[in-house]
Scaffold this motif. Structure first.
Motif, PDB file in Angstrom:
ATOM      1  N   ILE A 101       0.759  -0.999   0.002  1.00 41.94           N
ATOM      2  CA  ILE A 101      -0.108  -0.093   0.049  1.00 41.94           C
ATOM      3  C   ILE A 101       0.932   1.319   0.077  1.00 41.94           C
ATOM      4  O   ILE A 101       2.015   1.294   0.579  1.00 41.94           O
ATOM      5  CB  ILE A 101      -0.913   0.048   1.204  1.00 41.94           C
ATOM      6  CG1 ILE A 101      -2.127   0.981   0.944  1.00 41.94           C
ATOM      7  CG2 ILE A 101      -0.160   0.132   2.534  1.00 41.94           C
ATOM      8  CD1 ILE A 101      -3.331   0.899   2.104  1.00 41.94           C
ATOM      9  N   ARG A 103       0.546   5.698   0.173  1.00 44.86           N
ATOM     10  CA  ARG A 103      -0.282   6.938   0.537  1.00 44.86           C
ATOM     11  C   ARG A 103       0.421   8.056   0.781  1.00 44.86           C
ATOM     12  O   ARG A 103       1.529   8.191   1.194  1.00 44.86           O
ATOM     13  CB  ARG A 103      -1.231   6.456   1.965  1.00 44.86           C
ATOM     14  CG  ARG A 103      -0.194   6.462   3.090  1.00 44.86           C
ATOM     15  CD  ARG A 103      -1.210   6.473   4.186  1.00 44.86           C
ATOM     16  NE  ARG A 103      -0.159   6.161   5.663  1.00 44.86           N
ATOM     17  CZ  ARG A 103      -0.465   5.188   6.396  1.00 44.86           C
ATOM     18  NH1 ARG A 103      -1.302   4.129   6.000  1.00 44.86           N
ATOM     19  NH2 ARG A 103       0.295   4.979   7.244  1.00 44.86           N
ATOM     20  N   ALA A 296     -14.824  -1.301  16.570  1.00 42.36           N
ATOM     21  CA  ALA A 296     -13.777  -0.478  15.877  1.00 42.36           C
ATOM     22  C   ALA A 296     -12.601  -1.525  15.525  1.00 42.36           C
ATOM     23  O   ALA A 296     -12.349  -1.461  14.261  1.00 42.36           O
ATOM     24  CB  ALA A 296     -13.192   0.301  16.969  1.00 42.36           C
ATOM     25  N   VAL A 297     -12.464  -2.468  16.212  1.00 42.93           N
ATOM     26  CA  VAL A 297     -11.398  -3.486  15.793  1.00 42.93           C
ATOM     27  C   VAL A 297     -11.672  -4.236  14.732  1.00 42.93           C
ATOM     28  O   VAL A 297     -10.847  -4.368  13.995  1.00 42.93           O
ATOM     29  CB  VAL A 297     -10.934  -4.468  17.152  1.00 42.93           C
ATOM     30  CG1 VAL A 297     -10.244  -5.555  16.531  1.00 42.93           C
ATOM     31  CG2 VAL A 297     -10.252  -3.597  18.213  1.00 42.93           C
ATOM     32  N   SER A 298     -12.936  -4.720  14.424  1.00 41.28           N
ATOM     33  CA  SER A 298     -13.092  -5.664  13.406  1.00 41.28           C
ATOM     34  C   SER A 298     -13.218  -4.743  12.156  1.00 41.28           C
ATOM     35  O   SER A 298     -12.690  -5.067  11.076  1.00 41.28           O
ATOM     36  CB  SER A 298     -14.455  -6.323  13.632  1.00 41.28           C
ATOM     37  OG  SER A 298     -15.469  -5.452  13.527  1.00 41.28           O
ATOM     38  N   MET A 300     -11.449  -1.865  11.769  1.00 41.23           N
ATOM     39  CA  MET A 300      -9.913  -1.497  11.582  1.00 41.23           C
ATOM     40  C   MET A 300      -9.220  -2.367  10.753  1.00 41.23           C
ATOM     41  O   MET A 300      -8.317  -2.094   9.849  1.00 41.23           O
ATOM     42  CB  MET A 300      -9.347  -1.079  12.774  1.00 41.23           C
ATOM     43  CG  MET A 300      -9.932  -0.217  13.653  1.00 41.23           C
ATOM     44  SD  MET A 300      -9.693   1.604  12.986  1.00 41.23           S
ATOM     45  CE  MET A 300      -7.930   1.722  13.121  1.00 41.23           C
ATOM     46  N   PHE A 301      -9.271  -3.685  11.081  1.00 40.97           N
ATOM     47  CA  PHE A 301      -8.500  -4.706  10.466  1.00 40.97           C
ATOM     48  C   PHE A 301      -9.120  -5.384   9.171  1.00 40.97           C
ATOM     49  O   PHE A 301      -8.659  -6.162   8.624  1.00 40.97           O
ATOM     50  CB  PHE A 301      -8.054  -5.847  11.644  1.00 40.97           C
ATOM     51  CG  PHE A 301      -7.271  -5.276  12.584  1.00 40.97           C
ATOM     52  CD1 PHE A 301      -5.812  -4.998  12.137  1.00 40.97           C
ATOM     53  CD2 PHE A 301      -7.576  -5.064  13.702  1.00 40.97           C
ATOM     54  CE1 PHE A 301      -4.947  -4.500  13.006  1.00 40.97           C
ATOM     55  CE2 PHE A 301      -6.670  -4.779  14.670  1.00 40.97           C
ATOM     56  CZ  PHE A 301      -5.469  -4.322  14.202  1.00 40.97           C
ATOM     57  N   MET A 302     -10.640  -5.010   8.826  1.00 34.62           N
ATOM     58  CA  MET A 302     -11.193  -5.397   7.913  1.00 34.62           C
ATOM     59  C   MET A 302     -10.745  -4.123   6.611  1.00 34.62           C
ATOM     60  O   MET A 302     -10.927  -4.678   5.398  1.00 34.62           O
ATOM     61  CB  MET A 302     -12.526  -5.638   7.730  1.00 34.62           C
ATOM     62  CG  MET A 302     -13.073  -6.791   8.639  1.00 34.62           C
ATOM     63  SD  MET A 302     -12.787  -8.329   8.051  1.00 34.62           S
ATOM     64  CE  MET A 302     -14.056  -8.482   6.784  1.00 34.62           C
ATOM     65  N   HIS A 304      -8.379  -1.856   4.634  1.00 34.45           N
ATOM     66  CA  HIS A 304      -6.832  -1.433   4.482  1.00 34.45           C
ATOM     67  C   HIS A 304      -6.649  -0.207   4.666  1.00 34.45           C
ATOM     68  O   HIS A 304      -7.469   0.599   4.315  1.00 34.45           O
ATOM     69  CB  HIS A 304      -6.538  -1.743   2.897  1.00 34.45           C
ATOM     70  CG  HIS A 304      -6.596  -3.255   2.414  1.00 34.45           C
ATOM     71  ND1 HIS A 304      -5.753  -4.296   3.139  1.00 34.45           N
ATOM     72  CD2 HIS A 304      -7.029  -3.901   1.778  1.00 34.45           C
ATOM     73  CE1 HIS A 304      -6.047  -5.300   2.903  1.00 34.45           C
ATOM     74  NE2 HIS A 304      -6.923  -5.416   1.572  1.00 34.45           N
ATOM     75  N   ALA A 306      -6.810   1.432   7.603  1.00 34.64           N
ATOM     76  CA  ALA A 306      -7.343   2.222   8.464  1.00 34.64           C
ATOM     77  C   ALA A 306      -6.529   2.837   9.485  1.00 34.64           C
ATOM     78  O   ALA A 306      -5.188   2.400   9.705  1.00 34.64           O
ATOM     79  CB  ALA A 306      -8.332   1.326   9.234  1.00 34.64           C
ATOM     80  N   ASP A 307      -6.826   4.058   9.976  1.00 34.49           N
ATOM     81  CA  ASP A 307      -5.692   4.717  11.030  1.00 34.49           C
ATOM     82  C   ASP A 307      -6.552   5.238  12.010  1.00 34.49           C
ATOM     83  O   ASP A 307      -7.584   5.131  12.265  1.00 34.49           O
ATOM     84  CB  ASP A 307      -4.836   5.730  10.080  1.00 34.49           C
ATOM     85  CG  ASP A 307      -5.787   6.702   9.695  1.00 34.49           C
ATOM     86  OD1 ASP A 307      -6.765   6.889   9.984  1.00 34.49           O
ATOM     87  OD2 ASP A 307      -5.324   7.464   8.707  1.00 34.49           O
ATOM     88  N   ALA A 308      -5.678   6.259  12.952  1.00 32.07           N
ATOM     89  CA  ALA A 308      -6.268   6.717  14.047  1.00 32.07           C
ATOM     90  C   ALA A 308      -7.377   7.473  13.739  1.00 32.07           C
ATOM     91  O   ALA A 308      -8.594   7.666  14.602  1.00 32.07           O
ATOM     92  CB  ALA A 308      -5.140   7.704  14.663  1.00 32.07           C
ATOM     93  N   PHE A 311     -10.551   5.376  13.739  1.00 30.21           N
ATOM     94  CA  PHE A 311     -10.728   4.881  15.029  1.00 30.21           C
ATOM     95  C   PHE A 311     -11.693   5.919  15.718  1.00 30.21           C
ATOM     96  O   PHE A 311     -12.607   5.566  16.427  1.00 30.21           O
ATOM     97  CB  PHE A 311      -9.425   4.659  16.008  1.00 30.21           C
ATOM     98  CG  PHE A 311      -9.670   3.827  17.123  1.00 30.21           C
ATOM     99  CD1 PHE A 311     -10.694   3.070  17.511  1.00 30.21           C
ATOM    100  CD2 PHE A 311      -8.404   3.580  17.712  1.00 30.21           C
ATOM    101  CE1 PHE A 311     -10.927   2.111  18.477  1.00 30.21           C
ATOM    102  CE2 PHE A 311      -8.510   2.675  19.082  1.00 30.21           C
ATOM    103  CZ  PHE A 311      -9.660   2.101  19.326  1.00 30.21           C
ATOM    104  N   ALA A 312     -11.158   7.164  15.785  1.00 32.55           N
ATOM    105  CA  ALA A 312     -11.657   8.275  16.558  1.00 32.55           C
ATOM    106  C   ALA A 312     -13.282   8.360  15.842  1.00 32.55           C
ATOM    107  O   ALA A 312     -13.996   8.736  16.596  1.00 32.55           O
ATOM    108  CB  ALA A 312     -11.114   9.726  16.099  1.00 32.55           C
TER     109      ALA A 312
END
Lengths: 347, 137
Positions: A101, A103, A296-298, A300-302, A304, A306-308, A311-312
């Motif tokens: 990836i 960015r 959030a966890v599922s 974030m990891f599903m 590509h 994903a970042d802070a 999450f916020a």
């Protein structure tokens, strides 16, 4: 072999040239959609990818209009169009099964070897590309949630957030149904399809916290374990991949119950299903921290990249509405009743 | 006298607190953590730049050993790095006393490690595109 592009912008130009070559030989087909209230144009080189990408977005189809984002889609197998890579290292990583990836401020590039795809967004130019090596071999997962990374990148720039969740709603509001794969999101969402509740999605939806918590539909696809299909009122022909026993059953809700789809609703509550399989279906209190961890966890990891900020954003939406565990009992027809009772109590 | 240890949270470690419970995710390895209320209190104080000694002074004096043990566990998990006091930013918010202060704890979850497909940092750096950016943490 083409020269290595000097920067990401040059690589976008190379991919645009490859797409133009595909269009020269195959022609172009445009499809228009309204995604999270934003008009998007999907421009296909040829028609091989059309049935792989468009069915899950069919309920979002919009009249031809000015588009906020133009997405160009092509494959290599249809007319033997080779894909340029940014470098031999990236090609080697892709062939070795390692995702890659890139960015920067306005661009994203993702090589996903699991799905054999390349996804690129230049947000400044409002231009995106999607490539796969062979449209006919594209994973049914991609067909069920097409262009997931692209929507994620694009929508969050406007303050919306892709979430690994389903949602159902009535006139009082929506229950967002979140949890990891296998938790019961699809069972919950589809159980509500033939009830007064309406369907917004079973795997990914769009959330927005401002000005009020809102959920929007993204995909009308549903994936079910084949052992569970008999529990729902779907005809056998609804299953689009009946010949592939190793895949979950894939169906498109708009073909079965288009009038039961809801495109947008204010969020009233978050539900986190847990399969019990016995007893009655019921809602129980759930600690907000556990809700945050689960949604959030599922998500974030599903997704590509994903970042802070993702999450916020997810935490902000969760903070604003109550969270409950939805214990799924033996009878699926209890599910919409319990959810409707909860929505009535909350609103 | 307690040592003034201060820490920095690396970029790959992200966190949010909801209803007094902090959830911490390490994007590098897919591990995530649920902190109990005291652990969340310590975590957010660390994130704000407070030293462990300042926390002990503000919370309850008996909490010093608990805080140090917890902070060492966070370091061991790669969630924080100790930095020199000179390199630390000034805390944005003051600490207030908390009672009761229970043993700070964290639960560790590893079920998402299998879903972690990416090295998340392939950004432009001074060597040009598409070189991998060196993670300063």
């Amino acid at each position: 072999m083409p020269a290595r592009p000097a920067d990401a912008g040059v690589y976008f130009e190379q991919i645009a040239e490859a797409f133009d070559c595909a269009v020269d030989t195959q022609g172009a087909v445009d499809h228009h959609y309204l995604v999270g209230s934003n008009p998007a144009r999907l421009c296909f080189a040829g028609d091989a990818l059309v049935p792989r990408i468009t069915p899950a977005l069919e309920h979002l189809r919009a009249p031809n209009a000015h588009s906020a984002l133009a997405i160009h889609l092509f494959d290599s197998a249809s007319r033997n169009i080779p894909l340029p890579f940014p470098s031999s290292e990236v090609r080697a990583a892709f062939e070795a099964g390692e995702p890659w990836i890139y960015r920067d401020e306005c661009r994203r590039i993702l090589f996903d070897p699991a799905f054999r795809t390349l996804t690129m967004l230049d947000a400044e130019r409002r231009q995106a590309f999607f490539w796969t090596d062979d449209a006919y071999r594209l994973s049914y997962h991609e067909t069920s949630f097409p262009l997931r990374s692209l929507w994620h990148w694009w929508l969050r720039r406007g303050g919306s957030q892709l979430a690994h969740a389903g949602a159902v709603a009535n006139e009082r509001g929506a229950a967002v149904v979140a949890g990891p794969s296998g938790a019961g999101k699809s069972t919950t969402a589809l159980a509500c399809l033939f009830s007064p509740l309406r369907y917004l999605g079973d795997d990914f939806v769009i959330l927005r916290s401002d000005p009020q918590p809102t959920v929007r539909s993204l995909y009308c696809s549903a994936k079910l374990h084949r052992d569970h299909i008999h529990r729902f009122r779907f005809p056998a022909e609804a299953i689009t991949n009946a010949d592939r026993a190793d895949e979950k059953a894939l169906l498109f809700v708009d073909r079965q119950a288009a009038d039961r789809i809801c495109l947008e609703s204010p969020v009233a509550a978050f539900l986190f299903p847990q399969v019990d399989g016995s007893g009655t279906t019921r809602v129980e209190a759930l600690a907000p921290g556990e809700a945050l961890r689960t949604l959030a966890v599922s998500t974030m990891f599903m997704l590509h990249d994903a970042d802070a900020s993702d999450f916020a954003q997810l935490a902000a939406v969760l903070r604003s509405r109550p969270c409950f565990r939805l214990v799924l009992g033996a009878r699926i027809d209890e599910i919409p009743v319990v959810i409707a009772e909860l929505l009535e109590k909350l609103t | 006298m307690a040592v003034e240890r201060v820490f920095r949270i690396p970029d790959v470690v992200i966190h949010q607190t909801l209803d007094g419970e902090a959830v911490v995710i390490n994007l590098n390895n897919g591990r995530y953590y649920a902190l109990n209320p005291s652990g969340s209190l310590v975590w957010n104080a660390l994130a704000d730049g407070h030293s462990t000694a300042a926390m002990a002074r503000a919370f309850v004096p008996e909490s010093s050993a608990s805080i140090e043990r917890f902070v060492d566990a966070l370091v061991e998990q790669g969630l924080i790095h100790e930095i020199s006091a000179a390199a630390a930013d000034s805390p944005a918010t003051p600490l207030s006393s908390i009672t009761p202060f229970s043993e700070p704890r964290m639960e560790i979850y590893t079920d998402m490690e299998r879903l972690l497909p990416l090295d998340p940092l392939h950004e432009v750096d001074e060597r040009g595109w598409p070189n991998r950016k060196t993670d300063p943490s």
